[in-house]
Design an enzyme around this catalytic site. Structure first.
Site, short mmCIF file in Angstrom:
data_model
loop_
_atom_site.label_atom_id
_atom_site.label_comp_id
_atom_site.label_asym_id
_atom_site.label_seq_id
_atom_site.Cartn_x
_atom_site.Cartn_y
_atom_site.Cartn_z
CE LYS A 1 5.31 -11.24 2.89
NZ LYS A 1 4.30 -10.24 3.27
NE ARG B 1 -2.52 -14.67 5.61
CZ ARG B 1 -1.49 -13.83 5.48
NH1 ARG B 1 -0.40 -14.20 4.82
NH2 ARG B 1 -1.54 -12.63 6.02
CB CYS C 1 -5.30 -4.31 4.52
SG CYS C 1 -4.90 -2.87 5.52
CB CYS D 1 1.08 0.20 7.17
SG CYS D 1 1.55 -1.42 6.55
CE LYS E 1 2.64 -12.14 -0.80
NZ LYS E 1 1.94 -10.92 -0.37
NE ARG F 1 4.21 -15.93 2.75
CZ ARG F 1 3.84 -14.81 3.38
NH1 ARG F 1 2.64 -14.30 3.19
NH2 ARG F 1 4.66 -14.20 4.19
CB CYS G 1 -2.20 -6.31 2.89
SG CYS G 1 -0.70 -6.56 3.85
CB CYS H 1 -2.62 -5.42 11.03
SG CYS H 1 -1.01 -5.32 10.25
FE1 SRM Z 1 0.03 -8.73 3.80
C1 SRM Z 1 2.21 -8.43 6.35
C2 SRM Z 1 -2.49 -9.19 5.92
C3 SRM Z 1 -1.86 -9.81 1.22
C4 SRM Z 1 2.23 -7.32 1.61
N1 SRM Z 1 -0.10 -8.85 5.81
C5 SRM Z 1 0.93 -8.72 6.69
C6 SRM Z 1 0.46 -9.06 8.11
C7 SRM Z 1 0.67 -10.51 8.35
C8 SRM Z 1 1.06 -8.19 9.23
C9 SRM Z 1 2.30 -8.71 9.92
O1 SRM Z 1 3.29 -9.06 9.26
O2 SRM Z 1 2.30 -8.70 11.16
C10 SRM Z 1 -1.05 -8.71 7.97
C11 SRM Z 1 -2.00 -9.41 8.92
C12 SRM Z 1 -3.18 -8.51 9.23
C13 SRM Z 1 -4.27 -9.16 9.95
O3 SRM Z 1 -4.61 -8.71 11.06
O4 SRM Z 1 -4.88 -10.09 9.45
C14 SRM Z 1 -1.25 -8.95 6.49
N2 SRM Z 1 -1.79 -9.49 3.64
C15 SRM Z 1 -2.72 -9.52 4.62
C16 SRM Z 1 -4.08 -9.91 4.08
C17 SRM Z 1 -4.91 -10.71 5.06
C18 SRM Z 1 -4.81 -8.63 3.66
C19 SRM Z 1 -6.23 -8.76 3.21
O5 SRM Z 1 -6.88 -7.73 3.24
O6 SRM Z 1 -6.68 -9.82 2.82
C20 SRM Z 1 -3.64 -10.67 2.80
C21 SRM Z 1 -3.39 -12.13 3.03
C22 SRM Z 1 -3.16 -12.85 1.74
C23 SRM Z 1 -3.00 -14.34 1.86
O7 SRM Z 1 -4.02 -15.04 1.94
O8 SRM Z 1 -1.87 -14.79 1.78
C24 SRM Z 1 -2.33 -9.96 2.51
N3 SRM Z 1 0.20 -8.66 1.78
C25 SRM Z 1 -0.76 -9.05 0.89
C26 SRM Z 1 -0.47 -8.52 -0.40
C27 SRM Z 1 -1.34 -8.69 -1.65
C28 SRM Z 1 -1.01 -9.93 -2.41
O9 SRM Z 1 -0.23 -10.76 -1.98
O10 SRM Z 1 -1.57 -10.07 -3.49
C29 SRM Z 1 0.70 -7.79 -0.29
C30 SRM Z 1 1.36 -6.95 -1.41
C31 SRM Z 1 1.97 -7.78 -2.48
C32 SRM Z 1 3.38 -8.12 -2.14
O11 SRM Z 1 3.60 -9.00 -1.33
O12 SRM Z 1 4.26 -7.47 -2.69
C33 SRM Z 1 1.11 -7.90 1.08
N4 SRM Z 1 1.92 -8.05 3.95
C34 SRM Z 1 2.64 -7.46 2.94
C35 SRM Z 1 3.90 -7.01 3.46
C36 SRM Z 1 5.01 -6.28 2.66
C37 SRM Z 1 5.84 -7.24 1.90
C38 SRM Z 1 7.01 -6.59 1.24
O13 SRM Z 1 7.45 -7.09 0.21
O14 SRM Z 1 7.54 -5.61 1.74
C39 SRM Z 1 3.90 -7.32 4.85
C40 SRM Z 1 5.02 -7.05 5.85
C41 SRM Z 1 6.18 -7.97 5.70
O15 SRM Z 1 6.16 -8.97 5.00
O16 SRM Z 1 7.19 -7.65 6.32
C42 SRM Z 1 2.64 -7.96 5.11
FE1 SF4 Z 2 -1.34 -4.53 8.17
FE2 SF4 Z 2 -0.21 -2.83 6.55
FE3 SF4 Z 2 -1.01 -5.18 5.62
FE4 SF4 Z 2 -2.79 -3.38 6.28
S1 SF4 Z 2 -1.27 -3.17 4.66
S2 SF4 Z 2 -2.82 -5.55 6.89
S3 SF4 Z 2 -1.86 -2.36 7.97
S4 SF4 Z 2 0.59 -4.87 7.09
#
Ligand code: SRM
Ligand code: SF4
Length: 648
Positions: free
Chosen positions: A228, A75, A450, A495, A230, A144, A499, A456
């Site tokens: 993390k 990324r 997502c 899930c 943000k 991030r 994201c 994922c």
């Molecule tokens: Fe996310 C984890 C993809 C934005 C909340 N996210 C993941 C992982 C890395 C799965 C993992 O931990 O094994 C996913 C990888 C999937 C894949 O196959 O690519 C993943 N997140 C993404 C992306 C690629 C989704 C997308 O459709 O673009 C986004 C990458 C953004 C970037 O460039 O940095 C992405 N993730 C977000 C957002 C939205 C945002 O940041 O604006 C959120 C919700 C906002 C927030 O953080 O509160 C988000 N991702 C999570 C979480 C839950 C965090 C939490 O506070 O509980 C996880 C799981 C974790 O961190 O344990 C997670």
């Molecule tokens: Fe994976 Fe859940 Fe984030 Fe979708 S929302 S990319 S299923 S961690």
């Protein structure tokens, strides 16, 4: 002073130990990178995240008893979504040489490359850095990618300030460890741009304990953040960055001559939650106050230090800053920040309402040049039979050396386009099957999903692969009900981590069990409030029967006195109870059904068992009647047979 501040109790989670032992993000990653293995150990995987990469496996290829199909996702960290042309061309090449031939624009304005094998990871990261990019800090427990509105206006200074400060704050909070260059570039240091001198000074300035006594990582220390972190910087009225979902959001405040005065600051947004764990929840940010531009670095450091020192390091599920603010209340949080900051925080300046903007289509950018925003389904850049998007973008970037800005909604903007090149670019895209934004159904334009399966590891349901059929079905349903002109913001995740920010959507689908989603309703079209759960389990096959009554109620009772009340606003105004009551007593009126469906005679056909099972599964997945799919399939088959009897 810092010594007088009470410290959080020390009873740390496993990951805190890993960070501490990692020698500032080096081990065991460095050791294992040199080993001839298909994948990293769990410990190395955790450290690798800080370098911008996740270990994954292709879940479509899982076979019981066999090793997983391991691969890495990379990324980029691209503040404000800026991608220079040489970086784009490198990413495009990496996707083909090492990845799965696709690039993916993320919901935080980065690019992801999926499918890289461990043995190619070093070459891939090195190539990105040498092309003025970085992956450092794209993942992991630190700041991030910082978001900013993606519009490259040359004549609107507020947009320039937002972009500039997104970059400066990203530099301020970049990890200082030498591990990144040591591991991926054998110690050679490449910098994409010089840091602003104010940033260098601000990083070293220790106001009341914002810095630790740690020469390698003065702001983070060896434990980095509890979780993390943000941030986003935006301009008044522009909510293209989903500002209420960030740990920290800054809103540019300029004077009447458009000189930057400072920023309104919001804190404590975050969306990740876990099903059936009420102590985890999505939360929107609270206002903290106003800060002058001279003090902005110190205030951001004070917020970071508060979360660094008081954030929960025992339970990762409770470690985001939103929980600290929820537990303490905003006043106690503000007081603690003020102790690090060394002064009180001024009240917020008044601002206009925030609106969602996506900047798609052609726009004059304010200096005689143009920008073009392209709608990209779920951010996936690829070539298929009907669409050569990846090829077209490569040709355009190569020919015109255009930079781009990735948007927070998985789209991209090409800019600095000379007027005389507009036509050729338009034709190239048209020839590649890329629709101009005017031809994109707004349901698709404003939707996000997502990645979920197959990459994922946390996905419970499909998302990116399921959303096209869900949107199509919604469109058909709306048309059937006479609401063909309607659209609203739909977001889906596989899930509850959120994201694609589904909890801010007008209609949010959140995977809960295979092929079943929680249905969230009532978010605003401008993402200014949280939606709430309308239905805990919606089997996707029941999409139409669940939403039809709600759309009919909307049609009958939406407010006419205001400019077309949107579906999300309507659901929020009437409330879930009223929606449920209406749905409970609703009887579908089929008198409007298409006449060709009326009085249709149905025949029986015997099928082989496996064919019937597949048909049933497909019908369930698509939410269409079994007979309809069977008829379509047979019709297609017959039409392809040679020697057909003439059709009437
Ligand atoms: Fe996310 C984890 C993809 C934005 C909340 N996210 C993941 C992982 C890395 C799965 C993992 O931990 O094994 C996913 C990888 C999937 C894949 O196959 O690519 C993943 N997140 C993404 C992306 C690629 C989704 C997308 O459709 O673009 C986004 C990458 C953004 C970037 O460039 O940095 C992405 N993730 C977000 C957002 C939205 C945002 O940041 O604006 C959120 C919700 C906002 C927030 O953080 O509160 C988000 N991702 C999570 C979480 C839950 C965090 C939490 O506070 O509980 C996880 C799981 C974790 O961190 O344990 C997670
Ligand atoms: Fe994976 Fe859940 Fe984030 Fe979708 S929302 S990319 S299923 S961690």
């Amino acid at each position: 002073m810092v010594n007088s501040l009470p410290k959080a109790p020390i009873k740390r989670s496993k990951l805190e130990g890993l960070k501490e032992r990692s020698q500032y993000l080096r081990e065991p990653l460095k050791l294992e990178l040199g080993q001839d293995t298909t994948h990293f150990s769990e410990e190395a995987v955790q450290i690798l995240k800080f370098h911008g990469s996740y270990q994954q496996d292709n879940r479509d290829n899982r076979i019981k008893g066999q090793e997983k199909d391991y691969q890495l996702m990379l990324r980029t960290r691209s503040p404000g979504g800026f991608i220079p042309p040489q970086l784009y061309l490198t990413l495009d090449r990496l996707a083909d040489t090492y990845g799965n031939h696709t690039l993916r624009v993320t919901t935080r304005q980065g690019f992801q490359v999926h499918g890289i094998l461990k043995r190619n990871l070093k070459a891939a990261i090195a190539a990105i850095v040498k092309s003025m990019g970085s992956t450092l800090g794209a993942c992991g427990d630190l700041n991030r990618n910082i978001m900013a509105p993606p519009a490259p206006f040359a004549n609107r200074p507020e947009y320039g300030y937002a972009y500039e400060y997104a970059n400066r704050l990203a530099d301020l909070l970049t990890p200082q460890t030498g591990a990144y260059y040591e591991i991926w570039l054998d110690g050679e240091k490449f910098l994409s741009a010089e840091e602003h001198p104010e940033v260098k000074v601000a990083r070293q300035r220790n106001t009341n304990g914002t810095n630790l006594e740690d020469p390698e990582e003065p702001i983070y220390g060896e434990h980095y953040m509890p979780r993390k972190f943000k941030m986003a910087v935006t301009v008044p009225g522009d909510n293209s960055v989903d500002l209420f979902t960030q740990d920290v959001s800054l809103v540019v405040i300029a004077d009447e001559h458009q000189n930057l005065e400072g920023f309104n600051v919001y804190v404590g947004g975050g969306l990740g939650r876990t099903h059936n764990k009420e102590e985890t929840f999505a939360r929107t940010a609270d206002p903290l106050g106003f800060v002058t531009k001279a003090d902005v670095y110190d205030l951001v450091k004070a917020i970071v230090a508060t979360q660094r020192d008081y954030g929960d390091r025992t339970q990762r599920r409770h470690a985001r800053m939103k929980y600290l603010i929820h537990d303490w209340g905003i006043d106690q949080f503000r007081q603690t920040v003020e102790r690090y900051f060394g002064k009180s925080i001024a009240p917020l300046r008044s601002l206009p309402a925030f609106r969602y903007q996506d900047f798609l289509g052609w726009h004059e950018q304010g200096d005689g040049q143009w920008f073009l925003g392209l709608s990209i389904d779920n951010g996936r850049i690829l070539d298929t039979d009907g669409l050569q998007l990846k090829q077209a973008l490569r040709q355009i970037v190569e020919a015109y050396q255009l930079p781009m800005r990735l948007t927070p909604h998985q789209n991209l903007i090409l800019y600095n386009i000379q007027p005389e090149h507009k036509q050729a670019i338009h034709q190239l895209l048209e020839g590649a099957g890329v629709k101009p934004v005017e031809d994109v159904d707004p349901l698709f334009r404003y939707a996000m999903a997502c990645p979920a399966l197959p990459t994922c590891g946390l996905a419970i349901t499909e998302s990116e692969r399921a959303i096209p059929s869900v949107l199509q079905r919604l469109r058909l349903l709306l048309e059937r009900l006479g609401l063909g002109q309607e659209h609203f913001v739909v977001r889906m995740t596989g899930c509850p981590n959120g994201c694609a920010r589904p909890y801010m959507a007008e209609v949010g689908f959140v995977g809960i069990t295979p092929e079943t989603y929680q249905l969230w309703l009532g978010g605003s079209p401008h993402q200014t409030r949280l939606a709430s759960v309308y239905l805990h389990k919606l089997p996707i096959a029941e999409l139409e029967s669940t939403l039809e009554p709600l759309f009919v109620y909307f049609q009958q009772a939406r407010r006419q006195d205001i400019d077309s009340e949107s579906f999300g606003d309507f659901c929020h105004r009437v409330g879930h109870e009223a929606l449920q009551q209406f749905a409970a007593t609703y009887t579908p009126d089929r008198s409007q059904a298409k006449s060709k469906d009326k009085g249709r005679i149905r025949y029986r056909v015997n099928l082989r068992e496996p064919v019937y099972t597949r048909l049933k599964e497909t019908a369930q997945f698509q939410g269409r009647p079994l007979a309809e799919i069977a008829s379509d399939a047979i019709e297609t088959y017959l039409s392809q047979l040679p020697g057909q009897p003439p059709q009437n």
